[in-house]
Design a protein around this motif. Sequence first.
Motif, short mmCIF file in Angstrom:
data_model
loop_
_atom_site.label_atom_id
_atom_site.label_comp_id
_atom_site.label_asym_id
_atom_site.label_seq_id
_atom_site.Cartn_x
_atom_site.Cartn_y
_atom_site.Cartn_z
N TYR B 36 0.84 -1.19 0.00
CA TYR B 36 0.00 0.00 0.00
C TYR B 36 0.88 1.25 0.00
N GLN B 38 0.56 5.32 1.19
CA GLN B 38 -0.26 6.28 1.92
C GLN B 38 0.39 7.66 1.83
N SER B 43 -6.02 8.16 2.94
CA SER B 43 -6.15 6.74 3.25
C SER B 43 -5.14 5.94 2.44
N PRO B 44 -4.78 4.75 2.91
CA PRO B 44 -3.88 3.90 2.13
C PRO B 44 -4.52 3.50 0.79
N LEU B 46 -4.15 0.54 -2.30
CA LEU B 46 -3.57 -0.75 -2.69
C LEU B 46 -2.80 -0.60 -3.99
N TYR B 49 -0.98 -6.76 -5.10
CA TYR B 49 -1.57 -7.86 -4.35
C TYR B 49 -1.00 -9.17 -4.85
N GLN B 55 -2.45 -3.63 -9.02
CA GLN B 55 -3.85 -3.24 -8.88
C GLN B 55 -4.23 -2.31 -10.04
N PHE B 87 3.52 0.53 2.94
CA PHE B 87 3.34 -0.56 3.91
C PHE B 87 3.17 -1.89 3.18
#
Lengths: 122, 107
Positions: B36, B38, B43-44, B46, B49, B55, B87
């Motif tokens: 992620y 930020q 907000s974080p 994505l 994945y 993404q 993160f």
Amino acid sequence: EVQLVESGGGLVQPGRSLKLSCAASGFTFSNYYMAWVRQAPKKGLEWVATISTSGSRTYYPDSVKGRFTISRDNAKSSLYLQMNSLKSEDTATYYCARDFQPYNNYGWFAYWGQGTLVTVSS
Amino acid sequence: DIQMTQSPASLSASLGETVTIQCRASEDIYSGLAWYQQKPGKSPQLLIYGASSLQDGVPSRFSGSGSGTQYSLKISSMQTEDEGVYFCQQGLKYPLTFGSGTKLEIK
């Protein structure tokens, strides 16, 4: 467009309770696992709770187990977090988050709300 | 619980530079890893994945790799908009756990 809007944060005294809400729109809410993730001021991210699509299964870390309860109302496309016996270390911005894809529990979060700040202090 | 260890804690990079951030899990997470970004006050978001899948909507200069316990995020050509905190997070087992974050700044 997917939207997650949290509400219910504020200042609360230690030992008291607070209930957060998250209003979801732009997707079929009932098809997704949902979660709460928090972030203490200037700190990292901490997962708080996850709930299955039907609400029959819930998951918590030890830090909140027994004190916090996640729930959902699929008819209202809403997610909730009931927080009891609050402690100063629960002070954080609480984010509502949607799981990655429908039906399955991937544990990754593709959409996040803007967050609601909870401050636990006397 | 699976511990996620990120490094470095912070770094600065020049525009156009390649940046790599590392994440180590305390046990095999079978590519069950997300990254992620930020930005301050946001907000974080994505980015990656499944350890290496991009993404939708994320620029192709971001890439993820790794397996077992060792994973990395690479930014192939640093841009000003890439400043922020990154993160890693394992989604394999409960409790879900995040790395402590890497703060990336422009030099």
